[in-house]
Write a protein that holds these residues in place. Structure first.
Motif, PDB file in Angstrom:
ATOM      1  N   PRO A 247       2.422   2.762   7.583  1.00 37.30           N
ATOM      2  CA  PRO A 247       1.865   1.594   6.877  1.00 37.30           C
ATOM      3  C   PRO A 247       0.397   1.315   7.220  1.00 37.30           C
ATOM      4  CG  PRO A 247       3.107   0.859   8.764  1.00 37.30           C
ATOM      5  CD  PRO A 247       3.231   2.362   8.746  1.00 37.30           C
ATOM      6  N   VAL A 248      -0.226   2.195   8.015  1.00 43.35           N
ATOM      7  CA  VAL A 248      -1.579   1.929   8.514  1.00 43.35           C
ATOM      8  C   VAL A 248      -2.575   2.917   7.899  1.00 43.35           C
ATOM      9  CG1 VAL A 248      -3.049   1.771  10.554  1.00 43.35           C
ATOM     10  CG2 VAL A 248      -0.670   1.024  10.676  1.00 43.35           C
ATOM     11  N   ILE A 285       2.128  -5.303   5.764  1.00 45.74           N
ATOM     12  CA  ILE A 285       3.366  -5.892   6.268  1.00 45.74           C
ATOM     13  C   ILE A 285       4.012  -6.621   5.095  1.00 45.74           C
ATOM     14  CG2 ILE A 285       4.410  -7.329   8.060  1.00 45.74           C
ATOM     15  CD1 ILE A 285       1.681  -7.196   9.522  1.00 45.74           C
ATOM     16  N   GLY A 286       4.787  -5.906   4.301  1.00 41.84           N
ATOM     17  CA  GLY A 286       5.370  -6.492   3.110  1.00 41.84           C
ATOM     18  C   GLY A 286       4.284  -6.923   2.141  1.00 41.84           C
ATOM     19  N   GLY A 376      -4.667 -10.921   4.554  1.00 37.19           N
ATOM     20  CA  GLY A 376      -4.433 -11.355   3.185  1.00 37.19           C
ATOM     21  C   GLY A 376      -2.958 -11.459   2.880  1.00 37.19           C
ATOM     22  N   PHE A 377      -2.682 -12.159   1.792  1.00 39.71           N
ATOM     23  CA  PHE A 377      -1.296 -12.359   1.380  1.00 39.71           C
ATOM     24  C   PHE A 377      -1.236 -12.333  -0.139  1.00 39.71           C
ATOM     25  CE2 PHE A 377       2.223 -15.329   0.249  1.00 39.71           C
ATOM     26  CZ  PHE A 377       3.269 -14.553   0.741  1.00 39.71           C
ATOM     27  N   LYS A 378      -0.246 -11.612  -0.691  1.00 38.58           N
ATOM     28  CA  LYS A 378      -0.049 -11.516  -2.133  1.00 38.58           C
ATOM     29  C   LYS A 378       1.284 -12.178  -2.497  1.00 38.58           C
ATOM     30  CE  LYS A 378      -2.704  -7.231  -2.581  1.00 38.58           C
ATOM     31  NZ  LYS A 378      -2.712  -5.816  -3.038  1.00 38.58           N
TER      32      LYS A 378
END
Length: 459
Positions: A247-248, A285-286, A376-378
């Motif tokens: 995931p990186v 992360i999700g 950030g967040f989606k």
């Protein structure tokens, strides 16, 4: 608008001839943005005023596929400027509303930047003409300049190798196209760049190395320390890598410039030893993500009179071809080295003059260490909310300066995809300005904030 229609008709005529001659396939791509910016205390002092501006740019690229393996490519920018810059009847005006271009000034608002032909040969591909220059590696240290060039590339499995020659500047005007300086020296005035590169791809990653040699006899290195004209010969070594590991995502790049500025007269030559570096990691992360990077551009040591270590040498801000900077594509913050804000509101040059100091936080990163963490967040696929915290200080403190701190900046943005190709972004940035802006004076330094929104279209 007259020039726009002339340009459009010219493109249509070229397309028509190509279509009738060889049934060419024509593809268009490009972008458009319109942005609004408002800043308070942009001059970083107590009595600095607040103000805002709207601006835009249309960019159109065309690819005429004449035959299999043969393509003519062009690109132009149009209507790039502040809203109201051309007036309601096409009269160009300055920021005070004064007529500076006369009637029909908007006829000159189209600029063809690139035109080159690409053709395949049995052992690779050639690209010949005016095309992109210095777009290599990561976004860090890359520019979107244009230059006449001959490029060759070939691929074999995961490998790609290539070579290029760029004629960046051809000076003329004196006998034999030489520039004769007042002290009796001779400077040919040209800037030529030669390079080779190699890339290797693997599943989830890419690594490359580019080596360039620049022979610069322009005024870029003229009159160093008042010592007459110099010719600069610079080797640049540029390795980079990008890779995804689970995931990186990780990327890194280094650019090291090594060479010499040779005096055209009887002055001592000057060694060139300048470099930059960038390392960045981002993890998903999700629906959320976090990341951090460190960016560095070497500054010139004011105590070393016989060596050039950075693009800001002798306190001169601006591009110094061949010397590493953060690049015009690198856009890390809304205020510090922010491309849009510094282009349309005025870069650090204006702010430095207002304070009587000399610093380098305009559109291109120079002489600096920059640390940033972001997240950030989606909440939904179309919406991306992001926060950044950045801290920067100078690599080399100029003479008689008491402080090297550019400051700490917090940015908050939200980007929403109205369509897959249309995004609307709003943002807020606040800079706790450092005391480097005091310079060698006792000027008071105050903070600034920026409000922005922007509409981005790609096609």
């Amino acid at each position: 608008m007259k020039k726009f229609w002339v340009a459009l008709i010219a493109v249509a005529v070229v397309a028509g001839f190509a279509l009738s001659a060889s049934a060419a396939d024509v593809k268009f791509s490009g972008s458009y943005y319109a942005t609004g910016l408002y800043a308070d205390n942009w001059g970083l002092k107590d009595d600095a005023s607040a103000g805002g501006v709207y601006a835009q740019r249309l960019r159109v690229a065309t690819a005429f596929k004449i035959a299999e393996g043969l393509t003519l490519n062009t690109r132009f920018d149009a209507l790039e400027g502040r809203w109201g810059q051309y007036g309601y009847m096409g009269t160009a005006v300055d920021r005070q509303g004064h007529d500076v271009g006369g009637r029909d000034a908007d006829d000159n608002n189209i600029a063809f930047d690139r035109a080159w032909v690409s053709f395949a040969v049995p052992f690779g591909q050639f690209d010949v003409g005016r095309q992109a220059q210095n777009e290599w590696g990561t976004r860090f240290a890359s520019d979107s300049f244009d230059a006449e060039a001959i490029r060759f590339s070939t691929k074999n499995g995961p490998w790609e190798v290539g070579a290029f020659y760029e004629k960046q500047i051809e000076a003329y005007g004196a006998e034999d196209y030489d520039n004769v300086v007042s002290d009796g020296g001779v400077n040919d005035g040209d800037r030529d760049n030669y390079g080779v590169y190699g890339k290797y791809k693997w599943n989830g990653g890419l690594a490359g190395l580019q080596i360039q040699f620049m022979n610069d006899a322009t005024e870029n290195f003229a009159n160093l320390n008042g010592d007459g004209d110099y010719k600069a010969k610079i080797w640049t070594f540029s390795p980079y890598m990008q890779g995804t590991f689970g995931p990186v995502f990780v990327e890194a790049e280094i650019n090291y410039a090594y060479g010499e500025a040779e005096s055209e007269l009887d002055w001592d030559d000057m060694d060139i030893r300048a470099w930059n570096a960038f390392i960045h990691a981002k993890g998903n992360i999700g629906p959320a993500y976090v990341g951090a990077f460190y960016a560095y551009v070497s500054g010139d040591d004011p105590d070393s009179d016989e060596e050039i270590e950075g693009s800001n040498f002798f306190g001169a801000s601006g591009y110094r071809s061949g010397l590493p900077t953060g690049g015009s594509i690198f856009d890390p913050c809304l205020i510090l080295w922010g491309a849009y804000a510094n282009k349309w509101l005025g870069d650090s040059t204006a702010r430095a003059l207002s304070l009587g100091t000399d610093h380098h936080t305009g559109a291109v990163m120079e002489n600096a260490h920059l640390f940033q963490i972001y997240g950030g967040f989606k909440p939904i696929p179309k919406l991306d909310v992001q926060a950044k915290l950045s801290y920067a200080f100078a690599d080399e403190k100029p003479d008689n300066y008491d402080d090297d701190e550019y400051g700490t900046e917090f940015d908050l943005t939200a980007a929403y995809k109205i369509y897959d190709n249309l995004t609307y972004t709003v943002g807020f940035g606040y800079l706790w300005a450092g005391d480097i802006y005091k310079g060698a004076t006792d000027n008071d330094v105050d903070d600034t904030y920026l409000l922005m929104h922007r509409l981005d279209l790609s096609f």
